[in-house]
Scaffold this motif. Structure first.
Motif, short mmCIF file in Angstrom:
data_model
loop_
_atom_site.label_atom_id
_atom_site.label_comp_id
_atom_site.label_asym_id
_atom_site.label_seq_id
_atom_site.Cartn_x
_atom_site.Cartn_y
_atom_site.Cartn_z
N LEU A 30 -83.47 -0.15 -7.43
CA LEU A 30 -83.23 1.66 -8.31
C LEU A 30 -81.96 1.17 -9.62
O LEU A 30 -82.81 1.18 -10.09
CB LEU A 30 -82.27 2.26 -7.48
N ASP A 51 -76.51 10.22 -5.48
CA ASP A 51 -76.58 11.33 -4.16
C ASP A 51 -75.55 11.26 -3.55
O ASP A 51 -75.35 12.17 -2.49
CB ASP A 51 -77.69 10.32 -3.28
N GLU A 89 -88.58 11.73 -8.01
CA GLU A 89 -88.18 10.45 -7.96
C GLU A 89 -89.00 9.63 -8.59
O GLU A 89 -88.83 8.63 -9.21
CB GLU A 89 -86.76 10.38 -7.09
N PHE A 98 -84.45 12.89 -12.79
CA PHE A 98 -83.89 11.95 -12.37
C PHE A 98 -82.91 11.83 -11.80
O PHE A 98 -82.91 11.81 -10.13
CB PHE A 98 -84.53 10.84 -13.06
N ALA A 101 -83.10 14.86 -9.83
CA ALA A 101 -83.84 14.77 -8.32
C ALA A 101 -82.81 13.81 -7.17
O ALA A 101 -82.84 13.95 -5.80
CB ALA A 101 -84.94 13.81 -8.97
N ARG A 102 -82.04 12.79 -8.19
CA ARG A 102 -80.96 12.41 -7.04
C ARG A 102 -80.01 13.03 -6.09
O ARG A 102 -79.64 12.62 -4.90
CB ARG A 102 -80.11 11.04 -8.06
N GLN A 105 -82.00 14.24 -3.07
CA GLN A 105 -82.43 13.26 -2.56
C GLN A 105 -80.39 13.48 -1.26
O GLN A 105 -80.55 13.58 -0.21
CB GLN A 105 -82.38 12.13 -2.46
#
Length: 387
Positions: A30, A51, A89, A98, A101-102, A105
Protein backbone atom coordinates in the motif's frame (compact mmCIF):
# COMPACT_ATOMS: atom_id res chain seq x y z
CA UNK A 1 -16.87 -36.81 27.12
CA UNK A 2 -15.63 -33.42 25.93
CA UNK A 3 -17.14 -32.02 22.71
CA UNK A 4 -14.75 -31.89 19.73
CA UNK A 5 -12.89 -28.71 18.90
CA UNK A 6 -13.01 -29.13 15.13
CA UNK A 7 -16.75 -28.90 14.67
CA UNK A 8 -18.37 -27.55 11.50
CA UNK A 9 -19.12 -24.11 13.07
CA UNK A 10 -15.52 -23.82 14.29
CA UNK A 11 -14.21 -24.70 10.82
CA UNK A 12 -16.56 -22.21 9.09
CA UNK A 13 -15.68 -19.39 11.49
CA UNK A 14 -11.96 -20.06 11.05
CA UNK A 15 -12.45 -19.94 7.27
CA UNK A 16 -14.21 -16.57 7.61
CA UNK A 17 -11.35 -15.35 9.80
CA UNK A 18 -8.87 -16.49 7.14
CA UNK A 19 -10.78 -14.63 4.42
CA UNK A 20 -10.98 -11.33 6.29
CA UNK A 21 -7.30 -11.57 7.29
CA UNK A 22 -6.37 -12.21 3.66
CA UNK A 23 -8.22 -9.07 2.59
CA UNK A 24 -6.13 -6.99 5.02
CA UNK A 25 -2.88 -8.69 3.97
CA UNK A 26 -3.55 -7.67 0.35
CA UNK A 27 -2.49 -4.15 1.36
CA UNK A 28 1.17 -5.18 1.78
CA UNK A 29 2.33 -2.83 -1.05
CA UNK A 30 0.00 0.00 0.00
CA UNK A 31 2.74 2.50 0.84
CA UNK A 32 4.32 2.15 -2.61
CA UNK A 33 0.86 2.27 -4.25
CA UNK A 34 -0.23 5.55 -2.66
CA UNK A 35 3.19 7.10 -3.22
CA UNK A 36 2.78 6.18 -6.88
CA UNK A 37 -0.56 7.98 -6.88
CA UNK A 38 1.30 11.11 -5.80
CA UNK A 39 -0.08 11.39 -2.27
CA UNK A 40 1.80 14.00 -0.18
CA UNK A 41 4.20 12.58 2.42
CA UNK A 42 2.20 14.23 5.17
CA UNK A 43 -0.91 12.15 4.45
CA UNK A 44 0.70 8.79 3.61
CA UNK A 45 1.16 7.87 7.27
CA UNK A 46 -2.46 8.71 8.07
CA UNK A 47 -3.67 6.65 5.10
CA UNK A 48 -1.65 3.65 6.29
CA UNK A 49 -3.05 3.80 9.81
CA UNK A 50 -6.57 5.05 9.06
CA UNK A 51 -8.16 1.59 9.21
CA UNK A 52 -6.67 0.88 12.66
CA UNK A 53 -7.77 4.33 13.87
CA UNK A 54 -11.41 3.85 12.87
CA UNK A 55 -11.42 0.35 14.36
CA UNK A 56 -10.02 1.67 17.64
CA UNK A 57 -12.64 4.43 17.84
CA UNK A 58 -15.61 2.29 16.78
CA UNK A 59 -15.06 -0.89 18.76
CA UNK A 60 -15.84 0.40 22.28
CA UNK A 61 -19.28 1.46 21.04
CA UNK A 62 -20.19 -1.74 19.21
CA UNK A 63 -18.68 -4.34 21.57
CA UNK A 64 -21.67 -4.47 23.97
CA UNK A 65 -24.08 -4.66 21.02
CA UNK A 66 -22.60 -7.80 19.44
CA UNK A 67 -23.85 -10.97 21.10
CA UNK A 68 -24.36 -14.55 19.97
CA UNK A 69 -27.92 -13.58 19.03
CA UNK A 70 -26.97 -10.60 16.86
CA UNK A 71 -23.47 -11.55 15.64
CA UNK A 72 -24.49 -12.92 12.23
CA UNK A 73 -26.29 -9.69 11.36
CA UNK A 74 -23.25 -7.68 12.41
CA UNK A 75 -20.94 -9.87 10.32
CA UNK A 76 -23.17 -9.36 7.28
CA UNK A 77 -23.22 -5.58 7.83
CA UNK A 78 -19.46 -5.47 8.27
CA UNK A 79 -18.96 -7.54 5.13
CA UNK A 80 -21.00 -5.03 3.10
CA UNK A 81 -18.91 -2.16 4.48
CA UNK A 82 -15.71 -4.04 3.72
CA UNK A 83 -16.74 -4.80 0.13
CA UNK A 84 -17.70 -1.17 -0.47
CA UNK A 85 -14.37 0.02 0.95
CA UNK A 86 -12.39 -2.35 -1.28
CA UNK A 87 -14.19 -1.12 -4.41
CA UNK A 88 -13.59 2.50 -3.40
CA UNK A 89 -9.92 1.89 -2.57
CA UNK A 90 -9.43 0.20 -5.90
CA UNK A 91 -11.00 3.14 -7.73
CA UNK A 92 -10.24 6.41 -5.92
CA UNK A 93 -7.02 8.29 -6.60
CA UNK A 94 -7.79 11.36 -4.47
CA UNK A 95 -5.89 11.24 -1.14
CA UNK A 96 -8.81 12.42 1.01
CA UNK A 97 -11.30 10.10 -0.68
CA UNK A 98 -8.86 7.21 -0.32
CA UNK A 99 -8.33 8.00 3.36
CA UNK A 100 -12.11 8.00 3.87
CA UNK A 101 -12.29 4.57 2.20
CA UNK A 102 -9.58 3.32 4.56
CA UNK A 103 -11.64 4.52 7.51
CA UNK A 104 -14.65 2.61 6.14
CA UNK A 105 -12.48 -0.47 5.68
CA UNK A 106 -11.39 -0.33 9.33
CA UNK A 107 -15.03 -0.12 10.44
CA UNK A 108 -16.02 -3.07 8.28
CA UNK A 109 -13.07 -5.16 9.42
CA UNK A 110 -13.61 -4.61 13.14
CA UNK A 111 -17.35 -5.32 12.85
CA UNK A 112 -16.70 -8.61 11.01
CA UNK A 113 -13.94 -9.78 13.35
CA UNK A 114 -15.88 -8.81 16.47
CA UNK A 115 -18.86 -10.85 15.26
CA UNK A 116 -16.66 -13.84 14.44
CA UNK A 117 -15.01 -13.76 17.88
CA UNK A 118 -18.39 -13.76 19.64
CA UNK A 119 -19.48 -16.84 17.71
CA UNK A 120 -16.12 -18.59 18.10
CA UNK A 121 -16.26 -18.60 21.89
CA UNK A 122 -19.64 -20.35 21.65
CA UNK A 123 -18.07 -23.38 19.96
CA UNK A 124 -14.76 -23.67 21.89
CA UNK A 125 -14.81 -26.42 24.54
CA UNK A 126 -13.87 -24.99 27.94
CA UNK A 127 -10.92 -27.37 28.32
CA UNK A 128 -9.44 -26.60 24.89
CA UNK A 129 -9.01 -22.82 24.98
CA UNK A 130 -5.24 -22.96 24.48
CA UNK A 131 -5.45 -25.24 21.47
CA UNK A 132 -8.35 -23.28 19.97
CA UNK A 133 -6.68 -19.89 20.18
CA UNK A 134 -3.44 -21.44 18.97
CA UNK A 135 -5.23 -22.46 15.76
CA UNK A 136 -7.10 -19.16 15.46
CA UNK A 137 -3.91 -17.13 15.78
CA UNK A 138 -2.15 -19.46 13.35
CA UNK A 139 -4.88 -18.90 10.76
CA UNK A 140 -4.54 -15.15 11.20
CA UNK A 141 -0.81 -15.35 10.44
CA UNK A 142 -1.07 -17.36 7.22
CA UNK A 143 -2.00 -14.44 4.91
CA UNK A 144 0.63 -12.13 6.41
CA UNK A 145 3.31 -14.76 5.93
CA UNK A 146 2.34 -15.71 2.39
CA UNK A 147 1.08 -12.51 0.75
CA UNK A 148 4.48 -10.75 0.49
CA UNK A 149 5.93 -13.93 -1.04
CA UNK A 150 3.01 -14.18 -3.49
CA UNK A 151 3.46 -10.57 -4.61
CA UNK A 152 7.18 -11.16 -5.16
CA UNK A 153 6.70 -14.50 -6.90
CA UNK A 154 4.01 -13.26 -9.27
CA UNK A 155 5.82 -9.97 -9.83
CA UNK A 156 2.80 -7.77 -9.21
CA UNK A 157 3.82 -4.10 -9.47
CA UNK A 158 2.45 -1.82 -6.71
CA UNK A 159 0.43 0.17 -9.27
CA UNK A 160 -1.63 -2.98 -10.00
CA UNK A 161 -3.02 -2.98 -6.45
CA UNK A 162 -6.16 -1.10 -7.54
CA UNK A 163 -7.64 -3.90 -9.68
CA UNK A 164 -6.62 -6.48 -7.06
CA UNK A 165 -8.59 -4.61 -4.41
CA UNK A 166 -11.68 -4.30 -6.60
CA UNK A 167 -11.67 -8.02 -7.41
CA UNK A 168 -11.05 -8.97 -3.77
CA UNK A 169 -14.52 -7.64 -2.95
CA UNK A 170 -15.74 -10.96 -4.38
CA UNK A 171 -14.20 -12.63 -1.34
CA UNK A 172 -16.62 -10.64 0.80
CA UNK A 173 -19.50 -12.37 -0.97
CA UNK A 174 -17.98 -15.73 -0.02
CA UNK A 175 -17.56 -14.54 3.57
CA UNK A 176 -21.24 -13.58 3.70
CA UNK A 177 -22.38 -16.84 2.07
CA UNK A 178 -20.59 -18.85 4.78
CA UNK A 179 -23.04 -17.40 7.32
CA UNK A 180 -25.62 -19.81 5.94
CA UNK A 181 -23.58 -22.71 7.36
CA UNK A 182 -23.63 -21.39 10.92
CA UNK A 183 -26.25 -22.24 13.56
CA UNK A 184 -29.19 -19.86 13.94
CA UNK A 185 -29.34 -17.56 17.00
CA UNK A 186 -32.20 -19.68 18.34
CA UNK A 187 -29.69 -22.48 18.95
CA UNK A 188 -27.79 -20.38 21.52
CA UNK A 189 -28.78 -21.62 24.95
CA UNK A 190 -29.89 -20.03 28.21
CA UNK A 191 -27.98 -17.09 29.64
CA UNK A 192 -26.07 -16.54 26.43
CA UNK A 193 -29.20 -15.43 24.57
CA UNK A 194 -28.67 -11.71 25.11
CA UNK A 195 -29.52 -9.33 22.30
CA UNK A 196 -27.30 -6.64 23.83
CA UNK A 197 -24.86 -6.20 26.72
CA UNK A 198 -25.20 -3.11 28.95
CA UNK A 199 -22.22 -0.78 28.68
CA UNK A 200 -21.83 -1.06 32.46
CA UNK A 201 -21.09 -4.77 32.00
CA UNK A 202 -18.32 -3.93 29.53
CA UNK A 203 -16.75 -1.56 32.08
CA UNK A 204 -17.02 -4.16 34.85
CA UNK A 205 -15.41 -6.80 32.65
CA UNK A 206 -12.59 -4.48 31.62
CA UNK A 207 -11.69 -3.67 35.22
CA UNK A 208 -12.40 -7.11 36.68
CA UNK A 209 -9.45 -7.93 38.96
CA UNK A 210 -8.86 -11.26 37.22
CA UNK A 211 -9.17 -9.98 33.67
CA UNK A 212 -7.67 -6.49 33.90
CA UNK A 213 -4.06 -7.78 34.18
CA UNK A 214 -4.67 -9.85 31.04
CA UNK A 215 -6.05 -6.89 29.12
CA UNK A 216 -3.10 -4.76 30.26
CA UNK A 217 -0.67 -7.46 29.13
CA UNK A 218 -2.32 -7.61 25.70
CA UNK A 219 -1.79 -3.86 25.27
CA UNK A 220 1.85 -4.05 26.39
CA UNK A 221 2.62 -7.08 24.21
CA UNK A 222 1.20 -5.61 21.01
CA UNK A 223 2.71 -2.18 21.70
CA UNK A 224 6.14 -3.79 21.85
CA UNK A 225 5.46 -6.00 18.83
CA UNK A 226 4.18 -3.13 16.67
CA UNK A 227 7.14 -0.91 17.58
CA UNK A 228 9.52 -3.60 16.32
CA UNK A 229 7.37 -4.18 13.22
CA UNK A 230 7.15 -0.56 12.12
CA UNK A 231 10.71 0.55 12.87
CA UNK A 232 12.71 -2.52 11.84
CA UNK A 233 12.88 -1.58 8.15
CA UNK A 234 14.24 1.88 8.95
CA UNK A 235 16.81 0.39 11.29
CA UNK A 236 17.97 -1.95 8.53
CA UNK A 237 18.35 0.94 6.10
CA UNK A 238 20.28 2.99 8.67
CA UNK A 239 22.71 0.15 9.45
CA UNK A 240 23.14 -1.27 5.95
CA UNK A 241 21.32 -4.54 6.71
CA UNK A 242 19.44 -4.65 3.42
CA UNK A 243 17.90 -8.08 4.06
CA UNK A 244 16.50 -7.25 7.49
CA UNK A 245 12.98 -7.94 6.19
CA UNK A 246 13.86 -11.62 6.67
CA UNK A 247 13.46 -11.00 10.40
CA UNK A 248 9.67 -10.96 10.20
CA UNK A 249 9.55 -13.70 7.59
CA UNK A 250 11.49 -16.00 9.91
CA UNK A 251 9.67 -14.83 13.05
CA UNK A 252 6.26 -15.39 11.43
CA UNK A 253 7.19 -18.87 10.21
CA UNK A 254 8.43 -19.76 13.70
CA UNK A 255 5.21 -18.40 15.23
CA UNK A 256 3.19 -20.56 12.85
CA UNK A 257 5.28 -23.63 13.64
CA UNK A 258 4.98 -23.06 17.39
CA UNK A 259 1.21 -22.74 17.21
CA UNK A 260 0.76 -25.72 14.90
CA UNK A 261 3.04 -28.04 16.89
CA UNK A 262 2.41 -26.73 20.40
CA UNK A 263 -1.34 -26.27 20.39
CA UNK A 264 -2.06 -29.43 22.32
CA UNK A 265 0.45 -28.38 25.00
CA UNK A 266 -1.08 -24.96 25.52
CA UNK A 267 -3.84 -26.47 27.69
CA UNK A 268 -1.40 -28.61 29.70
CA UNK A 269 0.97 -25.83 30.69
CA UNK A 270 0.44 -23.32 33.48
CA UNK A 271 -0.74 -20.57 31.13
CA UNK A 272 0.45 -17.72 33.34
CA UNK A 273 3.93 -19.18 33.80
CA UNK A 274 4.22 -20.00 30.08
CA UNK A 275 3.11 -16.46 29.20
CA UNK A 276 5.61 -14.89 31.59
CA UNK A 277 8.45 -16.96 30.14
CA UNK A 278 7.40 -16.21 26.54
CA UNK A 279 7.04 -12.47 27.16
CA UNK A 280 10.44 -12.33 28.83
CA UNK A 281 12.01 -14.21 25.91
CA UNK A 282 10.62 -12.01 23.11
CA UNK A 283 11.24 -8.88 25.17
CA UNK A 284 14.89 -9.76 25.68
CA UNK A 285 15.32 -10.70 22.01
CA UNK A 286 13.74 -7.40 20.87
CA UNK A 287 16.18 -5.46 23.03
CA UNK A 288 19.16 -7.23 21.47
CA UNK A 289 18.30 -6.15 17.90
CA UNK A 290 20.29 -2.88 17.98
CA UNK A 291 23.42 -4.63 19.27
CA UNK A 292 23.24 -7.33 16.58
CA UNK A 293 25.17 -6.14 13.54
CA UNK A 294 25.03 -9.21 11.29
CA UNK A 295 22.18 -11.00 9.54
CA UNK A 296 22.87 -14.40 11.19
CA UNK A 297 22.47 -12.82 14.62
CA UNK A 298 19.33 -10.98 13.47
CA UNK A 299 17.86 -14.26 12.22
CA UNK A 300 18.66 -15.89 15.55
CA UNK A 301 16.77 -13.13 17.34
CA UNK A 302 13.88 -13.59 14.91
CA UNK A 303 13.65 -17.24 15.97
CA UNK A 304 13.57 -16.26 19.66
CA UNK A 305 10.96 -13.55 19.06
CA UNK A 306 8.89 -15.99 17.00
CA UNK A 307 8.89 -18.50 19.85
CA UNK A 308 7.92 -15.86 22.41
CA UNK A 309 5.23 -14.20 20.30
CA UNK A 310 4.00 -17.60 19.09
CA UNK A 311 3.26 -18.69 22.65
CA UNK A 312 2.25 -15.44 24.36
CA UNK A 313 -0.33 -14.16 21.88
CA UNK A 314 -2.71 -17.15 21.82
CA UNK A 315 -2.24 -17.95 25.51
CA UNK A 316 -3.28 -14.43 26.52
CA UNK A 317 -6.57 -14.95 24.66
CA UNK A 318 -6.88 -18.35 26.30
CA UNK A 319 -6.39 -16.86 29.77
CA UNK A 320 -9.09 -14.28 29.08
CA UNK A 321 -11.41 -17.06 27.87
CA UNK A 322 -10.68 -19.16 30.96
CA UNK A 323 -11.39 -16.22 33.28
CA UNK A 324 -14.70 -15.31 31.67
CA UNK A 325 -18.25 -16.36 32.41
CA UNK A 326 -19.80 -18.20 29.45
CA UNK A 327 -22.23 -15.37 28.73
CA UNK A 328 -19.47 -12.73 28.62
CA UNK A 329 -16.74 -14.75 26.89
CA UNK A 330 -17.42 -13.11 23.51
CA UNK A 331 -17.57 -9.63 25.05
CA UNK A 332 -14.22 -10.18 26.74
CA UNK A 333 -12.55 -11.45 23.57
CA UNK A 334 -13.64 -8.28 21.83
CA UNK A 335 -12.26 -6.23 24.72
CA UNK A 336 -8.97 -8.08 24.15
CA UNK A 337 -9.19 -7.12 20.48
CA UNK A 338 -9.71 -3.49 21.56
CA UNK A 339 -6.57 -3.71 23.72
CA UNK A 340 -4.72 -5.12 20.70
CA UNK A 341 -5.79 -2.10 18.63
CA UNK A 342 -4.64 0.18 21.46
CA UNK A 343 -1.26 -1.54 21.45
CA UNK A 344 -0.89 -1.07 17.69
CA UNK A 345 -1.65 2.63 18.17
CA UNK A 346 0.56 3.22 21.23
CA UNK A 347 3.56 1.19 20.02
CA UNK A 348 4.34 3.27 16.90
CA UNK A 349 3.44 6.46 18.79
CA UNK A 350 5.94 5.70 21.56
CA UNK A 351 8.47 4.43 19.01
CA UNK A 352 8.39 7.72 17.12
CA UNK A 353 9.09 9.66 20.31
CA UNK A 354 11.90 7.31 21.31
CA UNK A 355 13.43 7.53 17.83
CA UNK A 356 13.65 11.32 18.02
CA UNK A 357 15.01 11.10 21.56
CA UNK A 358 17.63 8.37 21.31
CA UNK A 359 17.63 6.77 17.86
CA UNK A 360 16.85 3.18 16.97
CA UNK A 361 18.57 1.85 20.07
CA UNK A 362 16.00 3.68 22.21
CA UNK A 363 13.16 2.31 20.06
CA UNK A 364 14.15 -1.34 20.48
CA UNK A 365 15.20 -1.02 24.11
CA UNK A 366 11.83 0.63 24.73
CA UNK A 367 10.00 -2.15 22.88
CA UNK A 368 11.88 -4.70 24.98
CA UNK A 369 10.95 -2.94 28.22
CA UNK A 370 7.28 -2.63 27.23
CA UNK A 371 7.05 -6.30 26.28
CA UNK A 372 8.93 -7.56 29.34
CA UNK A 373 6.74 -5.40 31.60
CA UNK A 374 3.79 -7.61 30.63
CA UNK A 375 5.45 -10.67 32.21
CA UNK A 376 5.00 -9.74 35.91
CA UNK A 377 1.54 -8.40 35.10
CA UNK A 378 0.40 -11.68 33.59
CA UNK A 379 2.03 -13.83 36.27
CA UNK A 380 0.30 -12.00 39.11
CA UNK A 381 -2.03 -14.67 40.40
CA UNK A 382 -5.45 -13.34 41.36
CA UNK A 383 -8.47 -14.99 42.87
CA UNK A 384 -11.05 -15.82 40.25
CA UNK A 385 -14.12 -13.63 40.43
CA UNK A 386 -16.05 -15.89 38.08
CA UNK A 387 -17.69 -19.20 38.62
Amino acid sequence: MNPPLFSMPFFVLCLQFLLVSTVVALFFPLQAYVKGLGFPDGIVGFVLGADALSALVLQPFITPLITAVTAKRWILSGTILLAAALILEGTLIDPFGFAAARLIQGCGFIVVVSGIMVLLVEVIPKTMSGRAFGWISLIRLIPYATMPLVYDAVGVAPERLGPILRWSSVGCAVLAALLLLLPSPADVAGARRRSVYPYSLMIRSLFDRTLFPMFAAVTLLYAGYSAVFFFLKGYGAATGLSSIGLFFTVATLVMMAVRAAGGRWFDRWDKRAANAAALTLCGAASGMIPVSKTMPSIIGLAVLCGIGWGIAMPLLNALIFDGSKPETAGLNQNLALLMLQAGFFLGPLAGGQLLSFGGYEAVFFGAAAITAAAAPVIYRRTERTHG
